[in-house]
Structures are given as structure tokens and as C-alpha cells.
Design a protein around this motif. Structure first.
Motif, PDB file in Angstrom:
ATOM      1  N   MET A 149       8.600   9.966   7.927  1.00  0.00           N
ATOM      2  CA  MET A 149       9.550   8.979   8.459  1.00  0.00           C
ATOM      3  C   MET A 149      10.817   9.005   7.616  1.00  0.00           C
ATOM      4  O   MET A 149      10.763   8.991   6.391  1.00  0.00           O
ATOM      5  N   SER A 150      11.948   9.089   8.211  1.00  0.00           N
ATOM      6  CA  SER A 150      13.219   9.149   7.487  1.00  0.00           C
ATOM      7  C   SER A 150      13.583   7.775   6.935  1.00  0.00           C
ATOM      8  O   SER A 150      13.148   6.741   7.434  1.00  0.00           O
ATOM      9  N   ASP A 151      14.429   7.788   5.900  1.00  0.00           N
ATOM     10  CA  ASP A 151      14.867   6.535   5.287  1.00  0.00           C
ATOM     11  C   ASP A 151      15.546   5.626   6.302  1.00  0.00           C
ATOM     12  O   ASP A 151      15.429   4.407   6.245  1.00  0.00           O
ATOM     13  N   SER A 152      16.276   6.222   7.249  1.00  0.00           N
ATOM     14  CA  SER A 152      17.066   5.424   8.180  1.00  0.00           C
ATOM     15  C   SER A 152      16.199   4.600   9.119  1.00  0.00           C
ATOM     16  O   SER A 152      16.683   3.651   9.733  1.00  0.00           O
ATOM     17  N   THR A 153      14.938   4.954   9.267  1.00  0.00           N
ATOM     18  CA  THR A 153      14.064   4.212  10.181  1.00  0.00           C
ATOM     19  C   THR A 153      13.116   3.288   9.437  1.00  0.00           C
ATOM     20  O   THR A 153      12.228   2.701  10.044  1.00  0.00           O
ATOM     21  N   GLN A 154      13.269   3.176   8.125  1.00  0.00           N
ATOM     22  CA  GLN A 154      12.415   2.310   7.326  1.00  0.00           C
ATOM     23  C   GLN A 154      13.194   1.106   6.830  1.00  0.00           C
ATOM     24  O   GLN A 154      14.423   1.119   6.783  1.00  0.00           O
ATOM     25  N   ASN A 155      12.455   0.080   6.435  1.00  0.00           N
ATOM     26  CA  ASN A 155      13.054  -1.023   5.703  1.00  0.00           C
ATOM     27  C   ASN A 155      12.082  -1.451   4.622  1.00  0.00           C
ATOM     28  O   ASN A 155      10.943  -0.978   4.561  1.00  0.00           O
ATOM     29  N   ASN A 156      12.534  -2.334   3.758  1.00  0.00           N
ATOM     30  CA  ASN A 156      11.701  -2.751   2.628  1.00  0.00           C
ATOM     31  C   ASN A 156      10.374  -3.328   3.082  1.00  0.00           C
ATOM     32  O   ASN A 156       9.316  -3.009   2.536  1.00  0.00           O
ATOM     33  N   ALA A 157      10.401  -4.203   4.073  1.00  0.00           N
ATOM     34  CA  ALA A 157       9.190  -4.890   4.501  1.00  0.00           C
ATOM     35  C   ALA A 157       8.141  -3.916   5.019  1.00  0.00           C
ATOM     36  O   ALA A 157       6.943  -4.053   4.736  1.00  0.00           O
ATOM     37  N   ASP A 158       8.567  -2.932   5.774  1.00  0.00           N
ATOM     38  CA  ASP A 158       7.621  -1.965   6.328  1.00  0.00           C
ATOM     39  C   ASP A 158       6.908  -1.193   5.224  1.00  0.00           C
ATOM     40  O   ASP A 158       5.678  -1.066   5.226  1.00  0.00           O
ATOM     41  N   LEU A 159       7.684  -0.660   4.288  1.00  0.00           N
ATOM     42  CA  LEU A 159       7.078   0.146   3.233  1.00  0.00           C
ATOM     43  C   LEU A 159       6.212  -0.716   2.320  1.00  0.00           C
ATOM     44  O   LEU A 159       5.144  -0.280   1.854  1.00  0.00           O
ATOM     45  N   LEU A 160       6.651  -1.948   2.049  1.00  0.00           N
ATOM     46  CA  LEU A 160       5.870  -2.862   1.226  1.00  0.00           C
ATOM     47  C   LEU A 160       4.501  -3.110   1.845  1.00  0.00           C
ATOM     48  O   LEU A 160       3.465  -3.024   1.164  1.00  0.00           O
ATOM     49  N   ALA A 161       4.450  -3.407   3.127  1.00  0.00           N
ATOM     50  CA  ALA A 161       3.184  -3.673   3.797  1.00  0.00           C
ATOM     51  C   ALA A 161       2.277  -2.455   3.771  1.00  0.00           C
ATOM     52  O   ALA A 161       1.067  -2.565   3.502  1.00  0.00           O
ATOM     53  N   ARG A 162       2.822  -1.284   4.022  1.00  0.00           N
ATOM     54  CA  ARG A 162       2.012  -0.074   4.022  1.00  0.00           C
ATOM     55  C   ARG A 162       1.477   0.243   2.624  1.00  0.00           C
ATOM     56  O   ARG A 162       0.336   0.679   2.469  1.00  0.00           O
ATOM     57  N   SER A 163       2.309   0.017   1.599  1.00  0.00           N
ATOM     58  CA  SER A 163       1.883   0.307   0.231  1.00  0.00           C
ATOM     59  C   SER A 163       0.730  -0.603  -0.189  1.00  0.00           C
ATOM     60  O   SER A 163      -0.262  -0.152  -0.767  1.00  0.00           O
ATOM     61  N   LEU A 164       0.841  -1.886   0.106  1.00  0.00           N
ATOM     62  CA  LEU A 164      -0.227  -2.825  -0.249  1.00  0.00           C
ATOM     63  C   LEU A 164      -1.525  -2.510   0.484  1.00  0.00           C
ATOM     64  O   LEU A 164      -2.621  -2.778  -0.026  1.00  0.00           O
ATOM     65  N   ALA A 165      -1.417  -1.921   1.656  1.00  0.00           N
ATOM     66  CA  ALA A 165      -2.614  -1.606   2.436  1.00  0.00           C
ATOM     67  C   ALA A 165      -3.285  -0.314   1.990  1.00  0.00           C
ATOM     68  O   ALA A 165      -4.474  -0.116   2.271  1.00  0.00           O
ATOM     69  N   ALA A 166      -2.558   0.557   1.278  1.00  0.00           N
ATOM     70  CA  ALA A 166      -3.112   1.885   1.003  1.00  0.00           C
ATOM     71  C   ALA A 166      -3.074   2.317  -0.457  1.00  0.00           C
ATOM     72  O   ALA A 166      -3.814   3.235  -0.834  1.00  0.00           O
ATOM     73  N   VAL A 167      -2.235   1.695  -1.285  1.00  0.00           N
ATOM     74  CA  VAL A 167      -2.027   2.171  -2.652  1.00  0.00           C
ATOM     75  C   VAL A 167      -2.552   1.154  -3.653  1.00  0.00           C
ATOM     76  O   VAL A 167      -2.275  -0.045  -3.533  1.00  0.00           O
ATOM     77  N   TRP A 168      -3.307   1.632  -4.636  1.00  0.00           N
ATOM     78  CA  TRP A 168      -3.715   0.800  -5.772  1.00  0.00           C
ATOM     79  C   TRP A 168      -2.735   1.116  -6.898  1.00  0.00           C
ATOM     80  O   TRP A 168      -2.776   2.187  -7.491  1.00  0.00           O
ATOM     81  N   HIS A 169      -1.842   0.187  -7.193  1.00  0.00           N
ATOM     82  CA  HIS A 169      -0.741   0.455  -8.114  1.00  0.00           C
ATOM     83  C   HIS A 169      -1.196   0.349  -9.574  1.00  0.00           C
ATOM     84  O   HIS A 169      -2.059  -0.475  -9.908  1.00  0.00           O
ATOM     85  N   PRO A 170      -0.614   1.160 -10.460  1.00  0.00           N
ATOM     86  CA  PRO A 170      -1.060   1.200 -11.857  1.00  0.00           C
ATOM     87  C   PRO A 170      -0.618  -0.017 -12.665  1.00  0.00           C
ATOM     88  O   PRO A 170       0.370  -0.675 -12.331  1.00  0.00           O
ATOM     89  N   CYS A 171      -1.366  -0.261 -13.735  1.00  0.00           N
ATOM     90  CA  CYS A 171      -1.002  -1.296 -14.706  1.00  0.00           C
ATOM     91  C   CYS A 171      -0.660  -2.607 -14.002  1.00  0.00           C
ATOM     92  O   CYS A 171       0.328  -3.260 -14.323  1.00  0.00           O
ATOM     93  N   SER A 172      -1.486  -2.990 -13.020  1.00  0.00           N
ATOM     94  CA  SER A 172      -1.162  -4.135 -12.173  1.00  0.00           C
ATOM     95  C   SER A 172      -2.410  -4.947 -11.839  1.00  0.00           C
ATOM     96  O   SER A 172      -3.493  -4.392 -11.652  1.00  0.00           O
ATOM     97  N   GLN A 173      -2.242  -6.264 -11.743  1.00  0.00           N
ATOM     98  CA  GLN A 173      -3.192  -7.106 -11.032  1.00  0.00           C
ATOM     99  C   GLN A 173      -2.632  -7.217  -9.617  1.00  0.00           C
ATOM    100  O   GLN A 173      -1.608  -7.860  -9.376  1.00  0.00           O
ATOM    101  N   MET A 174      -3.290  -6.559  -8.672  1.00  0.00           N
ATOM    102  CA  MET A 174      -2.717  -6.433  -7.334  1.00  0.00           C
ATOM    103  C   MET A 174      -2.441  -7.787  -6.687  1.00  0.00           C
ATOM    104  O   MET A 174      -1.487  -7.926  -5.910  1.00  0.00           O
ATOM    105  N   LYS A 175      -3.228  -8.808  -7.024  1.00  0.00           N
ATOM    106  CA  LYS A 175      -3.020 -10.125  -6.420  1.00  0.00           C
ATOM    107  C   LYS A 175      -1.657 -10.713  -6.791  1.00  0.00           C
ATOM    108  O   LYS A 175      -1.090 -11.506  -6.027  1.00  0.00           O
ATOM    109  N   HIS A 176      -1.130 -10.322  -7.944  1.00  0.00           N
ATOM    110  CA  HIS A 176       0.168 -10.857  -8.368  1.00  0.00           C
ATOM    111  C   HIS A 176       1.291 -10.466  -7.424  1.00  0.00           C
ATOM    112  O   HIS A 176       2.331 -11.128  -7.379  1.00  0.00           O
ATOM    113  N   TYR A 177       1.083  -9.380  -6.668  1.00  0.00           N
ATOM    114  CA  TYR A 177       2.139  -8.963  -5.745  1.00  0.00           C
ATOM    115  C   TYR A 177       2.292  -9.915  -4.558  1.00  0.00           C
ATOM    116  O   TYR A 177       3.247  -9.785  -3.782  1.00  0.00           O
TER     117      TYR A 177
END
Length: 442
Positions: free
Chosen positions: A1-29
């Protein structure tokens, strides 16, 4: 997907659904959302909605010459057309040979061979294993223990955690590691009233000597972050400690491992921090900035004496440690381009001028009544903030984003480790807006 068709909210939702982020308590997000990044340019990071953030921490201390640096880009692009990867066991290639040769010329005298990994913790593991194996090959198999400084950080794999003294990272895995001993840190913030940083460093070195006297027969190595302990809140100390540590390790037949993963590659004002003490360690560890922040690469440099202890007919005497992507050609080309920029642009001298300028313009921040222990080594700055907010670090991070700054405090310690590409206008913005944030958090 190109940058022009994305926005912050879309990528944020997808990341929380699929990525376990490092050095993080995921609930804090839930309360402090992730920051989606679309692109980088120079010292700036840009999100999908057009906002920008000054990368004051060099994307976890790795970026040296700005995002999308054209010279590093060109080197990697050129290498892509030749060789993307080949195993380093039984094979070799030009970029890894050239990088090893150049590092041998640049590093403190006596460091002659490079063993490659992929990240900082890997380099720590390599050095710990190599040190203990050296003593085994040398007829001293009892030398299997290590020491490090209090509040030290050397990585989060199990071996690296055994010499890391940060409870938050270590304690959950206590049953899995053999915790090694620590000796007092020469962090000058702990000096007595009227005691100079050098006198305190030498006092701490005397405690190191006492430990070596008692335990040297079983000690393989002392591992240390030269001049600045990063995860300890950018704890800074006098180079006299390193000089004395080198003398003591030589006297008691213990290896000295200089973990320059965070502080090497010019961060402290010299290409290698050890240079400021005039010493050569038995092992020098590099990662983070070695590729300019582009690709994962780490290495442990060591001496000919250690190398030759493994050189034998018996396979078991060899160092049989390996990583699939050891000495990756693309990463090595990025590292070579990084070294070229250091040489061609006289980076270290330019950085001294930038550091002096920032120290002048940051005087109002340094002198603010809530700021404590304002300190600087090379291109690293840090200070503590007295604040009524128990969640100071999170509030500071959030306010930083509102002010176009990427700030990532360690507790109440605010630090700056910007890319060397930072300019005077950006330095003024960093100093002025951080001062405003400090005032808001009183």
C-alpha cells in the motif's frame, strides 16, 4: 500500500493487531498511542498526516548522518546489484574484508580480527563466549565468571542479561540466567561533596581492584560501557577509570571488554570512546551506528593473542559461534559508506563545534531550577528533571510529540543523542522547546 493511501489511524490499528512492539507494555498504547512513521529525511521523521518529529534520540541511538542519506543509499543500491548475501562460513566477500581491514586501521592498537553478528546483544554474547573459551583453550577452564558495573546494560539475550544490572530487564528471567557480580559505577553523580569526577572514578577503581584481588582466578573478563552508561540514565564518568581498569585487568590476567555498541562511532567525541583514556581493550564491541542506522550489524574485535588461541587442527578448539547473516554484504557496504563520511566530512571535528554551540544555547535549560546534573560527553546530553508527575517520562514523550520532538526519557532523565546531521536551527528548536516542556511538567 502506498503512503498516499494510508493515514495514521489505519496503520496504528493494523500494527496493534499484528505487531508485538519491543520494550513495551502493550496496554500502555491505549493511552499513549504508537507514532506511525511514513518516511524520514535528515533529522526529521514524518507521519502519514504530515506532522514531523525531530529525531533527538537517533532512532534508538543508531542514526548518525540522517535518514535517507544519499551516500549510504547509493552504496547499498550499488551492492544490491552485485551480492545481497552469502554465508561467511567457508566463503568471503569484498565488503566484509574491506570493513575489517579499515576497522583494524582505525581501532586502538592490537585489535586485529573482527567477528560479526547482527545486533548489540549478539556482540556481547560473542565476547563473553570467546573470552571464556580462550581461557579454556589456554589451560585455565576455571575462568568462567564475569563482572560488570552497577546499572550496566549489555543486551537482553540470556548471556548479555547475566552482565546487565537493570532490574526491569533482568529480574523476570532470573531463573534462566547466572547473574554475575557487579562493582560500583564511577558515575560522577554519586561523587561525594567536594569530590571531583576523577577522584571518584579512582575511588571506584580501587573497589574494582579489591574484587579482582579476591576473584581473579575465576574471572574471565570485565565488561564495561566506556565513558557513558546508557540505560543507567546516561551516567557519565572520568576516563581515568578506564585507564586504571586496563592496568588492573592486565595485572590480574582478566580480559577487558569495551562495549562501545552505543558509545562508539563518534558518540563520545572520538571515534571510539576508549581513545579518550588512551587504552586498548581485549575486545571492542560495535553495533548501532556502525551502519549509520541503516541495517543490523554488530562485531567483536579482538587481539591476535586471543585469535591464535583458537587456531589449531582440532575443530573443538575453534570458535564455532555463528549467525545466518554474519557479515552481510549490504550491511558491510552501509558501514563502509559510514566510515567514508567520517573521513570525507571531518565529522569528529565538526561535531566538536556543534557540541560547543549547543552547550551555549542550552544555558537557559541547564540553569532552570528544576534541572539537575546537566551533562555532556561528545554528542550526548542528559539531565534530570524534578517534577511532581510520577509518570514524567510518558508525559514528556507526549508533550515532545506535540512540540515536534521525539523525546524518550529514562525515568526522570531527559537525554539527547541527535544525528550528527543536526543543524543550528534544529538545535535551537530542541533547546527552546525542551525548556518549555520542562516548565509545563512542574
Amino acid at each position: 500500500m502506498s503512503d498516499s493511501t494510508q493515514n495514521n489511524a489505519d496503520l496504528l490499528a493494523r500494527s496493534l493487531a499484528a505487531v508485538w512492539h519491543p520494550c513495551s507494555q502493550m496496554k500502555h498504547y491505549e493511552n499513549y498511542p504508537l507514532v506511525p512513521i511514513a518516511r524520514g529525511q535528515g533529522v526529521w521523521l514524518y507521519d502519514f498526516d504530515g506532522r514531523r518529529y525531530l529525531d533527538t534520540v537517533s532512532s534508538w541511538w543508531v542514526n548518525l548522518f540522517g535518514h535517507c542519506n544519499p551516500r549510504i543509499n547509493a552504496a547499498i543500491t550499488d551492492q544490491l546489484g552485485k551480492l545481497e548475501h552469502v554465508m561467511l562460513a567457508g566463503f568471503t566477500h569484498e565488503p566484509v574484508v574491506q570493513l575489517s581491514e579499515r576497522l583494524r586501521e582505525l581501532a586502538p592498537a592490537g585489535l586485529g580480527h573482527c567477528f560479526y553478528g547482527s545486533d548489540g546483544a549478539s556482540a556481547t554474547e560473542i565476547a563473553l563466549k570467546m573470552s571464556a573459551h580462550y581461557w579454556r583453550n589456554s589451560g585455565k577452564p576455571q575462568k568462567t565468571q564475569f563482572i560488570s558495573l552497577q546499572h550496566s546494560y549489555h543486551g537482553e539475550t540470556l548471556g548479555a542479561l547475566s552482565v546487565t544490572d537493570v532490574a526491569l530487564f533482568r529480574d523476570a528471567y532470573g531463573a534462566l540466567i547466572t547473574q554475575q557480580a557487579t562493582v560500583p559505577s564511577p558515575d560522577w553523580r554519586a561523587a561525594g561533596i567536594g569530590e571531583s569526577a576523577e577522584d571518584f572514578a579512582l575511588r571506584c577503581a580501587a573497589q574494582l581492584e579489591a574484587h579482582l584481588q579476591r576473584h581473579h582466578e575465576h574471572l574471565a573478563a570485565f565488561i564495561v560501557e566506556p565513558l557513558v552508561q546508557g540505560a543507567a540514565g546516561m551516567a557519565m564518568y572520568h576516563p581515568s577509570y578506564l585507564r586504571r581498569a586496563r592496568e588492573l585487568c592486565s595485572q590480574y590476567d582478566v580480559h577487558l571488554i569495551a562495549d562501545e555498541i552505543a558509545v562508539g562511532m563518534g558518540r563520545t567525541g572520538t571515534l571510539f570512546a576508549c581513545e579518550q583514556a588512551g587504552i586498548a581493550p581485549d575486545f571492542l564491541l560495535l553495533s548501532k551506528g556502525i551502519t549509520g542506522g541503516y541495517l543490523p550489524l554488530s562485531l567483536a574485535m579482538t587481539t591476535d593473542d586471543i585469535y591464535h588461541a583458537f587456531y589449531a587442527d582440532e575443530t573443538a578448539r575453534g570458535f564455532l559461534h555463528s549467525h545466518s547473516y554474519t557479515g552481510n554484504p549490504l550491511a558491510c557496504r552501509a558501514a563502509l559508506a559510514t566510515l567514508d563520511i567520517f573521513a570525507e566530512d571531518d565529522v569528529l571535528n565538526a561535531n566538536r563545534g556543534k557540541a560547543s554551540h549547543f552547550n551555549r544555547i542550552a544555558a537557559p535549560l541547564r540553569d532552570h531550577p528544576a534541572v539537575r546534573n546537566f551533562r555532556n560527553t561528545g554528542m550526548i546530553w542528559a539531565f534530570e528533571v524534578e517534577s511532581r508527575h510520577a509518570d514524567f517520562a510518558r508525559r514528556c514523550f507526549a508533550l515532545g510529540l506535540q512540540n515536534e520532538l521525539l523525546l524518550r526519557p529514562i525515568g526522570n532523565t531527559v537525554y539527547f543523542m541527535p544525528p550528527y546531521a543536526i543543524g543550528e536551527d534544529e538545535m535551537s528548536m530542541l533547546a527552546d522547546r525542551t525548556l518549555n516542556i520542562v516548565e509545563q511538567l512542574q
